[in-house]
Write a protein that holds these residues in place. Structure first.
Motif, short mmCIF file in Angstrom:
data_model
loop_
_atom_site.label_atom_id
_atom_site.label_comp_id
_atom_site.label_asym_id
_atom_site.label_seq_id
_atom_site.Cartn_x
_atom_site.Cartn_y
_atom_site.Cartn_z
N TRP A 183 1.09 -1.15 0.08
CA TRP A 183 -0.05 0.06 -0.07
C TRP A 183 0.95 1.34 -0.02
O TRP A 183 0.34 2.41 -0.42
N LEU A 184 2.08 1.13 0.25
CA LEU A 184 2.98 2.32 0.45
C LEU A 184 3.30 2.69 -0.96
O LEU A 184 3.68 3.86 -1.14
N VAL A 185 3.49 1.83 -1.69
CA VAL A 185 3.68 2.25 -3.22
C VAL A 185 2.86 3.19 -3.68
O VAL A 185 3.30 4.34 -4.19
N PRO A 186 1.54 2.95 -3.90
CA PRO A 186 0.65 4.11 -4.45
C PRO A 186 0.58 5.18 -3.64
O PRO A 186 0.37 6.38 -4.11
N GLY A 187 0.79 5.08 -2.15
CA GLY A 187 0.84 5.90 -1.41
C GLY A 187 2.00 7.08 -1.49
O GLY A 187 1.76 8.25 -1.68
N MET A 188 3.20 6.65 -1.81
CA MET A 188 4.21 7.57 -2.56
C MET A 188 4.01 8.06 -3.53
O MET A 188 4.65 9.06 -3.90
N VAL A 189 3.49 7.34 -4.66
CA VAL A 189 3.23 7.91 -6.10
C VAL A 189 2.01 9.06 -5.65
O VAL A 189 2.34 10.07 -6.26
N ALA A 190 1.18 8.75 -4.78
CA ALA A 190 0.21 9.91 -4.52
C ALA A 190 0.88 11.09 -3.99
O ALA A 190 0.40 12.44 -4.41
N LEU A 191 1.56 10.98 -3.13
CA LEU A 191 2.50 12.27 -2.34
C LEU A 191 3.45 12.82 -3.46
O LEU A 191 3.41 14.23 -3.41
#
Length: 111
Positions: A32-40
């Motif tokens: 879940w951190l991967v799309p989270g980092m892309v979103a940030l």
């Protein structure tokens, strides 16, 4: 156009932060951190598109949009219905953001 960038930036920032929250607090998988980092990263790019000469002013005006977006996120995603204090606080924040963003500015000369 700046308002659209602010709205999209708020969605991206909240989604990115929520991904970290979900991983840490809701035991979601680490991916879940991967799309989270892309979103940030998307959030940062979108906020940089706002048409203002000063980053601090862009960030300050964005704050009101972010606060209202966070309240709406809580309602839409987490089922947390806003109460009157959320609505009043959000309105005050939007008013403050509008004053910061649209207030008349004196021209600065290089003399």
């Amino acid at each position: 156009m700046s308002f659209l960038f602010y709205i999209l930036a708020a969605i991206a920032e909240i989604a990115g932060c929520f991904a970290f929250w979900a991983w840490w607090k809701l035991d979601k998988p680490i991916w879940w951190l991967v799309p989270g980092m892309v979103a940030l990263a998307t959030f940062g790019w979108l906020l940089a598109q706002v048409d203002t000469g000063h980053a601090g002013r862009a960030f300050a005006a964005y704050g009101g949009i972010y606060i209202v977006s966070a309240i709406l996120w809580g309602w839409a995603v987490e089922g947390q219905m806003p109460d009157r204090w959320d609505m009043i606080g959000g309105a005050v924040c939007l008013l403050g953001a509008a004053i910061i963003f649209a207030g008349p500015r004196a021209a600065i000369t290089g003399s």
